[in-house]
Design a protein around this motif. Structure first.
Motif, PDB file in Angstrom:
ATOM      1  N   THR A  12       0.817  -1.220   0.000  1.00 50.21           N
ATOM      2  CA  THR A  12       0.000   0.000   0.000  1.00 50.21           C
ATOM      3  C   THR A  12       0.850   1.270   0.000  1.00 50.21           C
ATOM      4  N   ILE A  13       2.172   1.128   0.075  1.00 53.39           N
ATOM      5  CA  ILE A  13       3.054   2.294   0.053  1.00 53.39           C
ATOM      6  C   ILE A  13       3.211   2.757  -1.400  1.00 53.39           C
ATOM      7  N   ARG A  14       2.897   4.018  -1.631  1.00 51.89           N
ATOM      8  CA  ARG A  14       2.981   4.568  -2.983  1.00 51.89           C
ATOM      9  C   ARG A  14       4.154   5.518  -3.159  1.00 51.89           C
ATOM     10  N   PHE A  15       4.666   6.033  -2.053  1.00 51.66           N
ATOM     11  CA  PHE A  15       5.705   7.053  -2.146  1.00 51.66           C
ATOM     12  C   PHE A  15       6.559   7.013  -0.890  1.00 51.66           C
ATOM     13  N   VAL A  16       7.864   7.087  -1.058  1.00 48.49           N
ATOM     14  CA  VAL A  16       8.785   7.181   0.075  1.00 48.49           C
ATOM     15  C   VAL A  16       9.546   8.488  -0.077  1.00 48.49           C
ATOM     16  N   ASP A  17       9.378   9.359   0.880  1.00 48.71           N
ATOM     17  CA  ASP A  17      10.101  10.632   0.905  1.00 48.71           C
ATOM     18  C   ASP A  17      11.323  10.414   1.781  1.00 48.71           C
ATOM     19  N   LYS A  18      12.460  10.207   1.123  1.00 48.22           N
ATOM     20  CA  LYS A  18      13.686   9.879   1.848  1.00 48.22           C
ATOM     21  C   LYS A  18      14.226  11.052   2.654  1.00 48.22           C
ATOM     22  N   SER A  19      14.021  12.264   2.169  1.00 44.60           N
ATOM     23  CA  SER A  19      14.568  13.420   2.885  1.00 44.60           C
ATOM     24  C   SER A  19      13.792  13.713   4.168  1.00 44.60           C
ATOM     25  N   ASN A  20      12.479  13.506   4.147  1.00 45.87           N
ATOM     26  CA  ASN A  20      11.658  13.762   5.340  1.00 45.87           C
ATOM     27  C   ASN A  20      11.333  12.492   6.108  1.00 45.87           C
ATOM     28  N   LYS A  21      11.760  11.358   5.579  1.00 48.28           N
ATOM     29  CA  LYS A  21      11.550  10.053   6.211  1.00 48.28           C
ATOM     30  C   LYS A  21      10.075   9.804   6.527  1.00 48.28           C
ATOM     31  N   ILE A  22       9.283   9.831   5.461  1.00 46.87           N
ATOM     32  CA  ILE A  22       7.868   9.489   5.584  1.00 46.87           C
ATOM     33  C   ILE A  22       7.460   8.623   4.395  1.00 46.87           C
ATOM     34  N   VAL A  23       6.409   7.838   4.604  1.00 49.80           N
ATOM     35  CA  VAL A  23       5.806   7.081   3.508  1.00 49.80           C
ATOM     36  C   VAL A  23       4.408   7.626   3.280  1.00 49.80           C
ATOM     37  N   THR A  24       3.993   7.590   2.031  1.00 44.62           N
ATOM     38  CA  THR A  24       2.623   7.950   1.682  1.00 44.62           C
ATOM     39  C   THR A  24       1.943   6.681   1.202  1.00 44.62           C
ATOM     40  N   SER A  41      14.750  -1.492  -2.273  1.00 44.47           N
ATOM     41  CA  SER A  41      15.881  -1.632  -3.191  1.00 44.47           C
ATOM     42  C   SER A  41      15.984  -3.053  -3.722  1.00 44.47           C
ATOM     43  N   GLU A  42      15.567  -4.027  -2.927  1.00 43.35           N
ATOM     44  CA  GLU A  42      15.634  -5.430  -3.318  1.00 43.35           C
ATOM     45  C   GLU A  42      14.559  -5.795  -4.331  1.00 43.35           C
ATOM     46  N   ARG A  43      13.511  -5.016  -4.398  1.00 36.61           N
ATOM     47  CA  ARG A  43      12.418  -5.311  -5.314  1.00 36.61           C
ATOM     48  C   ARG A  43      12.610  -4.579  -6.633  1.00 36.61           C
ATOM     49  N   LYS A  44      12.376  -5.260  -7.690  1.00 33.87           N
ATOM     50  CA  LYS A  44      12.521  -4.665  -9.024  1.00 33.87           C
ATOM     51  C   LYS A  44      11.301  -3.815  -9.342  1.00 33.87           C
ATOM     52  N   LYS A  45      11.459  -2.870 -10.252  1.00 38.07           N
ATOM     53  CA  LYS A  45      10.365  -1.958 -10.603  1.00 38.07           C
ATOM     54  C   LYS A  45       9.088  -2.681 -11.006  1.00 38.07           C
ATOM     55  N   GLY A  46       9.208  -3.790 -11.685  1.00 37.65           N
ATOM     56  CA  GLY A  46       8.021  -4.521 -12.119  1.00 37.65           C
ATOM     57  C   GLY A  46       7.223  -5.102 -10.968  1.00 37.65           C
ATOM     58  N   LEU A  47       7.895  -5.374  -9.874  1.00 36.29           N
ATOM     59  CA  LEU A  47       7.224  -5.973  -8.735  1.00 36.29           C
ATOM     60  C   LEU A  47       6.689  -4.932  -7.765  1.00 36.29           C
ATOM     61  N   CYS A  48       7.313  -3.801  -7.710  1.00 39.89           N
ATOM     62  CA  CYS A  48       6.917  -2.807  -6.724  1.00 39.89           C
ATOM     63  C   CYS A  48       6.991  -1.423  -7.345  1.00 39.89           C
ATOM     64  N   GLN A  49       5.866  -0.827  -7.603  1.00 34.47           N
ATOM     65  CA  GLN A  49       5.839   0.521  -8.157  1.00 34.47           C
ATOM     66  C   GLN A  49       5.967   1.507  -6.994  1.00 34.47           C
ATOM     67  N   ILE A  50       7.119   2.049  -6.827  1.00 34.56           N
ATOM     68  CA  ILE A  50       7.383   2.966  -5.711  1.00 34.56           C
ATOM     69  C   ILE A  50       8.125   4.167  -6.261  1.00 34.56           C
ATOM     70  N   GLU A  51       7.741   5.316  -5.801  1.00 35.91           N
ATOM     71  CA  GLU A  51       8.427   6.536  -6.201  1.00 35.91           C
ATOM     72  C   GLU A  51       9.316   6.990  -5.051  1.00 35.91           C
ATOM     73  N   TRP A  52      10.482   7.465  -5.398  1.00 31.23           N
ATOM     74  CA  TRP A  52      11.410   7.979  -4.393  1.00 31.23           C
ATOM     75  C   TRP A  52      11.580   9.475  -4.605  1.00 31.23           C
ATOM     76  N   GLN A  53      11.531  10.205  -3.534  1.00 32.84           N
ATOM     77  CA  GLN A  53      11.833  11.620  -3.609  1.00 32.84           C
ATOM     78  C   GLN A  53      13.182  11.800  -2.923  1.00 32.84           C
ATOM     79  N   ILE A  54      14.152  12.259  -3.681  1.00 33.49           N
ATOM     80  CA  ILE A  54      15.487  12.454  -3.134  1.00 33.49           C
ATOM     81  C   ILE A  54      15.827  13.928  -3.243  1.00 33.49           C
ATOM     82  N   MET A  55      16.081  14.545  -2.110  1.00 30.39           N
ATOM     83  CA  MET A  55      16.423  15.966  -2.096  1.00 30.39           C
ATOM     84  C   MET A  55      17.779  16.153  -1.463  1.00 30.39           C
TER      85      MET A  55
END
Length: 105
Positions: A57-69, A91-105
């Motif tokens: 159910t995680i759609r977005f990981v904001d790495k700079s603020n350390k939150i998940v959406t 990181s262990e999951r390939k894009k086809g298996l896990c659609q996740i967006e990363w925000q890197i600031m």
């Protein structure tokens, strides 16, 4: 407990755990996260001492603020202690298996 596929996340609340469901309802049970965690499959990820999330159910990981959406728009914190495990999990999951967006600031 609720069927696992219907669970968004588990939240610790003192001596209770609130089970947040995809249908926007919640159930409160008298237990601890540490008692639930061993029975969960690999789709569930501890992101904080107070939260175990259904990673599907995680759609977005904001790495700079350390939150998940989550898919429903809710945001939850990632603790410093669990940050590395969250990053490794996705990181262990390939894009086809896990659609996740990363925000890197």
């Amino acid at each position: 407990l609720a069927p696992m596929r219907g669970v968004l996340y588990f939240q610790s609340d003192l001596k209770y755990v609130i089970i947040h469901l995809k249908n926007s309802s919640a159930k409160k049970v008298y237990t601890k996260l540490s008692e639930i965690e061993p029975s969960l499959n690999s789709d569930f990820l501890r992101i904080h001492k107070s939260y175990i999330v259904n990673a599907k159910t995680i759609r977005f990981v904001d790495k700079s603020n350390k939150i998940v959406t989550l898919a429903n728009g809710e945001t939850l914190p990632i603790s410093d202690a669990n940050y590395k495990a969250v990053v490794e999990y996705f990181s262990e999951r390939k894009k086809g298996l896990c659609q996740i967006e990363w925000q890197i600031m």
